[in-house]
Design a protein around this motif. Structure first.
Motif, PDB file in Angstrom:
ATOM      1  N   LEU A 160      -3.150  -5.321  -8.513  1.00 40.40           N
ATOM      2  CA  LEU A 160      -1.999  -4.812  -9.264  1.00 40.40           C
ATOM      3  C   LEU A 160      -2.351  -4.703 -10.725  1.00 40.40           C
ATOM      4  O   LEU A 160      -1.580  -3.778 -11.413  1.00 40.40           O
ATOM      5  N   LYS A 169       4.645   0.565  -2.616  1.00 43.96           N
ATOM      6  CA  LYS A 169       4.363   0.166  -3.951  1.00 43.96           C
ATOM      7  C   LYS A 169       5.418  -0.610  -4.512  1.00 43.96           C
ATOM      8  O   LYS A 169       5.816  -0.396  -5.743  1.00 43.96           O
ATOM      9  N   ASP A 185       4.016  -3.068  -7.612  1.00 44.92           N
ATOM     10  CA  ASP A 185       3.933  -2.035  -8.871  1.00 44.92           C
ATOM     11  C   ASP A 185       4.986  -2.351  -9.623  1.00 44.92           C
ATOM     12  O   ASP A 185       5.005  -2.479 -10.644  1.00 44.92           O
ATOM     13  N   LYS A 199       0.718  -1.338   0.087  1.00 44.13           N
ATOM     14  CA  LYS A 199       0.004  -0.004   0.068  1.00 44.13           C
ATOM     15  C   LYS A 199       0.787   1.190   0.151  1.00 44.13           C
ATOM     16  O   LYS A 199       0.472   2.324  -0.402  1.00 44.13           O
TER      17      LYS A 199
END
Length: 277
Positions: free
Chosen positions: A275, A114, A117, A111
């Protein structure tokens, strides 16, 4: 200066790094290596979870043990109270290591940092992330379990050759708790939701026959306790450490195989949804 055109393999490699990866690329070990490099300077934080069960062992096992005396073991034999409590705390130690790493740490990476990601812009996929992070949680739980086993050995609490299988059992337990913890973390919305983690872990620790046999409960409560994962972990550890091994051990181990499989599937699908959506 002359340059050569990139080969088809090189172009495919570049494309994989630009486009979202598939579900699995077989490179989960990269995340395990990253976790090791990150945590090698935070070793005190890593080993801190080992001490809580150890304090319970000395405080309750020896403190209450002097008052309680000998108790009836899983095979009906008489054993010391500290020998009764120690395998349960070993199971709790493996659980603590796996749950902490697969919940609090993972939520921060997911969260706020990241991290995933960035990971998914490489060939790694959501299943790689799930397996890599759960494996690190497994390693942490195994470290806790091996350290606790060493303490038990030094105290003379390991009296059966079956105790050699306690560490592999701790690894399976840690893997299952890590998988389930990671799956649950993907549903967390904020840090406040982690109160629910403590709401689950603490009652399991207190009521899963850690300090007393299940026969003290009414029949209905006994059924509820037998649904707790930690109860099955404690049954496995007590059987191996005391040498009272029978066919029921396979049922307890199967519980964790199913638990691990469900956790990995749910975690990878949830990560893909969060994601890659």
């Amino acid at each position: 200066m002359t340059t050569t055109a990139p080969t088809a393999h090189e172009r495919a490699g570049v494309l994989l790094r630009v486009l979202p990866a598939g579900m699995y690329a077989g490179r989960a070990h990269a995340l395990v290596e990253r976790s090791f490099l990150v945590n090698r300077r935070a070793w005190l934080q890593v080993v801190s979870g080992f001490f809580e069960p150890l304090f319970f062992l000395f405080g309750l096992g020896f403190g209450f043990g002097k008052l309680i005396g000998d108790v009836v073991g899983p095979g009906g034999e008489t054993i010391s109270y500290v020998a009764y409590v120690a395998p349960a705390l070993l199971a709790a130690s493996a659980m603590n290591g796996a749950v902490y790493d697969s919940t609090f740490n993972l939520f921060f990476k997911l969260k706020y940092a990241k991290l995933y990601d960035a990971v998914l812009t490489t060939p790694l996929g959501p299943l790689d992330v799930a397996i890599g992070e759960i494996t690190w949680a497994l390693i942490r739980g195994a470290l806790y379990g091996s350290g606790f086993l060493t303490v038990m050995l030094g105290m003379g609490l390991l009296t059966s050759p079956w105790a050699l299988l306690a560490l592999p059992a701790a690894v399976l337990i840690a893997f299952a708790f890590g998988a389930l913890g990671m799956a649950g973390t993907t549903f967390m919305r904020s840090w406040h939701d982690f109160d629910l983690v403590q709401l689950v872990v603490m009652p399991m620790f207190l009521f899963s026959t850690t300090f007393y046999p299940i026969t003290v409960y009414p029949e209905g409560v006994q059924f509820a306790v037998k649904c707790f994962p930690l109860y099955h972990a404690i049954e496995v550890m007590r059987a191996l450490c005391t040498g009272f091994v029978d066919v029921s051990l396979l049922g307890h181990l199967a519980y964790f195989v199913v638990m691990a499989a469900v956790g990995v599937v749910v975690a990878s699908r949830r990560l893909g949804k969060l994601l890659l959506a």
